[in-house]
Scaffold this active site. Sequence first.
Site, PDB file in Angstrom:
ATOM      1  N   ARG A  51     -40.204  22.068  -3.258  1.00 48.94           N
ATOM      2  CA  ARG A  51     -38.977  23.379  -3.262  1.00 48.94           C
ATOM      3  C   ARG A  51     -39.843  24.657  -3.044  1.00 48.94           C
ATOM      4  NH1 ARG A  51     -37.403  25.615  -7.854  1.00 48.94           N
ATOM      5  NH2 ARG A  51     -37.410  23.529  -8.793  1.00 48.94           N
ATOM      6  N   TYR A 103     -22.132  38.775  12.336  1.00 43.33           N
ATOM      7  CA  TYR A 103     -21.640  37.314  12.367  1.00 43.33           C
ATOM      8  C   TYR A 103     -20.632  37.388  10.834  1.00 43.33           C
ATOM      9  CZ  TYR A 103     -21.633  32.695  10.414  1.00 43.33           C
ATOM     10  OH  TYR A 103     -21.295  31.481  10.028  1.00 43.33           O
ATOM     11  N   ASP A 176     -31.120  40.952  12.001  1.00 48.62           N
ATOM     12  CA  ASP A 176     -30.787  39.731  12.478  1.00 48.62           C
ATOM     13  C   ASP A 176     -30.716  39.821  13.967  1.00 48.62           C
ATOM     14  OD1 ASP A 176     -29.363  37.574  13.376  1.00 48.62           O
ATOM     15  OD2 ASP A 176     -27.532  37.594  11.757  1.00 48.62           O
ATOM     16  N   LYS A 201     -29.196  28.085  15.764  1.00 47.47           N
ATOM     17  CA  LYS A 201     -28.967  28.689  17.136  1.00 47.47           C
ATOM     18  C   LYS A 201     -29.921  28.226  18.292  1.00 47.47           C
ATOM     19  CE  LYS A 201     -25.014  29.689  15.093  1.00 47.47           C
ATOM     20  NZ  LYS A 201     -25.382  29.582  13.589  1.00 47.47           N
TER      21      LYS A 201
END
Length: 573
Positions: A51, A103, A176, A201
């Site tokens: 983790r 987005y 972004d 993406k």
Amino acid sequence: MTDGLARETLAAQALGEIDQASGALSPAIHPSTIYERSPDGSYRSGLAYTRADNPTYDHAERLLAALEGGVACMLFASGSAAATAVFQSLLPGDHVLVSRILYWGIRRWLAEFAVSWGLDVEFVDTTNLAQVTAAIRPGRTRLLWVETPANPMWDVTDLAAVAEIAHAVDVRVAVDSTAATPVLTRPIEFGADLVVHSATKYLNGHSDVLAGAVVTARADPFWERIRSWRRSAGAVLGPFEAWLLQRGMRTLFVRVQRSSQSALAIARHFDGHQALTAVLYPGLPSHPNHEVAARQMTGGFSGMLSLRVAGGEANAMSVAGAVRVFKRAVSLGGVESLIEHRHSTEGPSSPIPDDLLRLSIGLEATEDLIADLDAALEKVSKAGAAGGPVPESLPTALGGSDLAAAVVAVLDRSVRPSIIARGGSLHVVAVDGGVVTVEASGSPGAVLPAASYIEALLRAEVPGVAEVRVVWPGPTPTPGSPADLTERVRQILDSEVNPAVAAHRGRVTLVAVAEGRVHIRLEGGCQGCSLAEITIRQGVERLLRARLPEIAGVVDTTDHAAGSNPFFAPGKR
């Protein structure tokens, strides 16, 4: 050695690293979640638990950091996890400025969770430098979040200019850059502090990995806070996904360059088409931000474009339904070309025009894609439609008032996007002697938390505003209250709450009042709504406790699972 090599070479060879144990060119996958301690209790590898770190992450992180020109990178379980980690590393009360067009998933998270948690979120047109400058609150603004090109209108922000404005008052800039990728734009070179990607993406590029990434220009305490958040929240992806991601990035340059070439050819072909009112693509000279894009983007303008179809939503949906080569699916950046009607995907509070189709251009033959769209558009007749989101118009009674126009402009720019995304709406109904009356509808939980902010904002930005009154649709409550607490609660629900939630086909029914606790049931569009908790906790309960101090709380008795037609669906959107 990677010194002096082109980024295309670094990507194609995944930094050119060779497995030292086997000589393998393909990196190894390390699925183990745990690592052995030495006899003295230390970890000889420096790894304690997956983790926190995993060698499979490291390779992809080093590669993306090198491509972006950053000093370090962190992978996350999704693009949303990466983006929200940046915001969650801020502190309650921090003011953040966010691109107005961005987005939808991030917009909605900011409205539903970040605002509820305590961030002061303000949406601003980041392509307008004067607006950015005016919106910054020195000493309070901590982050400027820019998406460029911005999904799905493809606005392009001048990164060097906004970074200069922000850094002058110690505001961190996060970009972004999902649509641009490091192939076309490297935001750090223009002054960005953080670069965020939905790696699902273009970075992966094959529609088979869910991942996100954040790259930093410097390893500072804020970066370590993001790292700590990822470790503590567990927002990590699996080793196999990390391995697939680095494999996808090997072809990043050829994929992005090819899709950008095809997108430009498609945009040029359909620019001026009689069945369209606009082609939104930064590579077209007609695009309002074309000069900035040409200066800031190298080698192309991305594989993303949008079409606005004449005749509105019905015609847009018909075009999307008629294609054969394009696939109707919700994503972007893959090898296959996709088409999507954004407004229906985003839901009833979407600020995106309902005539807009978003296209993600893949690697098919460009002529096939053009022929497919030509055939789908053939039967669509030309109709008038305005370009871009439509701001609130002035009521007839306010026409010609400069003060009213200024009020509406400020609300439209800085307040309404967040209110809309939280399930509410605001309309200016009167401006009289410096008193602005704003009518609210929809979820009370969207409006009430922002009421004091609205007044402070308007008084600061619009000279002449002395007071702001927020009212609800329906009759004004009659002065005086019945002695019975139940009847007083019922009167408030009927006169203030239900006229507002009626805009969402909803109703709040009083079940009982006992020991200061109001038991209610949500019906209609409110039943099963994903914003029900906000409506109750930050709306109905806050309103009742303000009006009736003896109210201790509100109990929701609704069977939300039985809701058959919620206004904001709680499904997998």
